[in-house]
Write an enzyme that holds these catalytic residues in place. Sequence first.
Site, PDB file in Angstrom:
ATOM      1  N   HIS A  67       1.001  -1.072  -0.005  1.00 34.20           N
ATOM      2  CA  HIS A  67      -0.039  -0.012   0.000  1.00 34.20           C
ATOM      3  C   HIS A  67       0.801   1.316   0.199  1.00 34.20           C
ATOM      4  O   HIS A  67       2.020   1.425   0.792  1.00 34.20           O
ATOM      5  CB  HIS A  67      -1.066  -0.044   0.963  1.00 34.20           C
ATOM      6  CG  HIS A  67      -0.502   0.054   2.507  1.00 34.20           C
ATOM      7  ND1 HIS A  67      -0.132   1.293   3.130  1.00 34.20           N
ATOM      8  CD2 HIS A  67      -0.212  -0.868   3.431  1.00 34.20           C
ATOM      9  CE1 HIS A  67       0.316   1.025   4.405  1.00 34.20           C
ATOM     10  NE2 HIS A  67       0.137  -0.106   4.630  1.00 34.20           N
ATOM     11  N   ASP A 183       5.887   1.678   6.545  1.00 35.91           N
ATOM     12  CA  ASP A 183       4.547   0.922   6.725  1.00 35.91           C
ATOM     13  C   ASP A 183       3.720   1.766   5.704  1.00 35.91           C
ATOM     14  O   ASP A 183       3.164   2.785   5.975  1.00 35.91           O
ATOM     15  CB  ASP A 183       3.795   0.983   8.078  1.00 35.91           C
ATOM     16  CG  ASP A 183       2.203   0.342   7.958  1.00 35.91           C
ATOM     17  OD1 ASP A 183       1.975   0.089   7.040  1.00 35.91           O
ATOM     18  OD2 ASP A 183       1.666   0.633   8.968  1.00 35.91           O
ATOM     19  N   GLU A 215      -4.885   1.885   2.460  1.00 35.97           N
ATOM     20  CA  GLU A 215      -4.829   0.728   3.450  1.00 35.97           C
ATOM     21  C   GLU A 215      -5.175   0.987   4.867  1.00 35.97           C
ATOM     22  O   GLU A 215      -5.919   0.373   5.778  1.00 35.97           O
ATOM     23  CB  GLU A 215      -3.475   0.101   3.450  1.00 35.97           C
ATOM     24  CG  GLU A 215      -3.590  -1.271   4.023  1.00 35.97           C
ATOM     25  CD  GLU A 215      -3.056  -1.351   5.528  1.00 35.97           C
ATOM     26  OE1 GLU A 215      -3.029  -2.338   6.224  1.00 35.97           O
ATOM     27  OE2 GLU A 215      -2.569  -0.192   5.915  1.00 35.97           O
ATOM     28  N   GLU A 216      -4.639   2.390   5.224  1.00 39.72           N
ATOM     29  CA  GLU A 216      -4.697   2.567   6.961  1.00 39.72           C
ATOM     30  C   GLU A 216      -6.022   3.083   7.338  1.00 39.72           C
ATOM     31  O   GLU A 216      -6.137   3.299   8.577  1.00 39.72           O
ATOM     32  CB  GLU A 216      -3.485   3.823   6.958  1.00 39.72           C
ATOM     33  CG  GLU A 216      -2.008   3.315   6.820  1.00 39.72           C
ATOM     34  CD  GLU A 216      -1.607   2.522   7.648  1.00 39.72           C
ATOM     35  OE1 GLU A 216      -2.319   2.071   8.711  1.00 39.72           O
ATOM     36  OE2 GLU A 216      -0.351   1.818   7.365  1.00 39.72           O
ATOM     37  N   HIS A 325       3.664   3.691  12.786  1.00 34.57           N
ATOM     38  CA  HIS A 325       2.615   4.638  13.168  1.00 34.57           C
ATOM     39  C   HIS A 325       3.141   5.752  14.095  1.00 34.57           C
ATOM     40  O   HIS A 325       2.510   6.159  15.064  1.00 34.57           O
ATOM     41  CB  HIS A 325       1.392   4.069  13.589  1.00 34.57           C
ATOM     42  CG  HIS A 325       0.893   3.274  12.518  1.00 34.57           C
ATOM     43  ND1 HIS A 325      -0.614   2.958  12.427  1.00 34.57           N
ATOM     44  CD2 HIS A 325       1.263   2.523  11.567  1.00 34.57           C
ATOM     45  CE1 HIS A 325      -1.104   2.295  11.453  1.00 34.57           C
ATOM     46  NE2 HIS A 325       0.119   2.032  10.861  1.00 34.57           N
TER      47      HIS A 325
HETATM   48 ZN    ZN Z   1       0.505  -0.993   6.265  1.00 35.00          ZN
END
Ligand code: ZN
Length: 358
Positions: A67, A183, A215-216, A325
């Site tokens: 993603h 990420d 995606e998040e 994150h």
């Molecule tokens: Zn991810």
Amino acid sequence: MNKEELVSSIKRLSDANGISGFEDEVLTTIREEGSSLGTFSEDSMRNLYLQRSGNKEGLPVVQLNAHTDEVGFMVKAIRDDGMIEFITIGGWVAANIPAHMVRILNKDGIYIPAVVASKPPHFMTEAERNAPLDITKMVLDVGAHTKEEVLNDYKIGIAAPVIPEVSCLYDAIHDNVIGKAFDCRIGCAAALATMKDLADTDLKVNLVGDFSSQEEVGTRGSIVSTQTIKADLAIVFEGCPADDTVVPAYQAQTCLKKGPMLRHIDARMITNPRFQRFALDLAEALDIPVQEAVRNGGATNGAAIHLSNAGIPTIVIGIPVRYAHTHYGISSVFDVEKSIQLAKAIIQKLDEQIIKSF
Ligand SMILES: [Zn+2]
């Protein structure tokens, strides 16, 4: 792909700005990095597809997903004193937000630096020092005095995307990268590198790179991309939260420098056990270090992909990211290289018969 090229690709992708729904800059970077690999197309969700040159009619389709979006913030309202209220995009905890720098995209397309404001300790009461943090009470400060100044001079309006202000660094001595959005930009880099390394290889499958959006906020892009690709099998690259600094050693399943993490289960997918076994056996035969994980939380785009098109055998190749994150993640380039090596080995071995056996 040599290490220098891989590190450069990771750095460019990490530095690109792209909270969920606003992934444009990341897509531009992927198009540049993958320009020699095939044909790109895009849908209205900003999912980016890369059809490998050399794909042939009639072969099973393998979807290589990662993603493109990152967690960040969005401007919600501007106070009369010029302080900017915001909402979170993706999963944040309050303690990781204050006293960091961010960049806010203004109406002219320029990123304006800002600080997540916090009251200086000099002005805090004892009760304020001990009070729990509340994201809805936090504000961004660009240095303005009034709402009009923010709107007219800084040209920042509501719904402006806000991104952690971080530049990716490579510690060449220890082979680590420190930066934002690993990420899943590190997964995007791995997917691109896999396709690059296989560019001149004759395969018994067709490869489609699937760089999906949003995606998040609940795997939204891949819900659409997987319906478009209609793959026979999927490999999801993901920057996964490392646990080696937060759980006892015997529980750690996602450590830095121990290779990709292959999850058997998470909150939204039971990994196809036959495909998972195939990948683990292959890793063992080729001496590629891998980490197996059983996760009771978390989810990836695999959640959406494995449930589509009458069921798609899907595995997740997870690259450990410490402090996902937050503003700063730490990952090992070694783990990225091993993830690419494993994906390439799987893809080179796959054929219609093997895919049907899953
Ligand atoms: Zn991810």
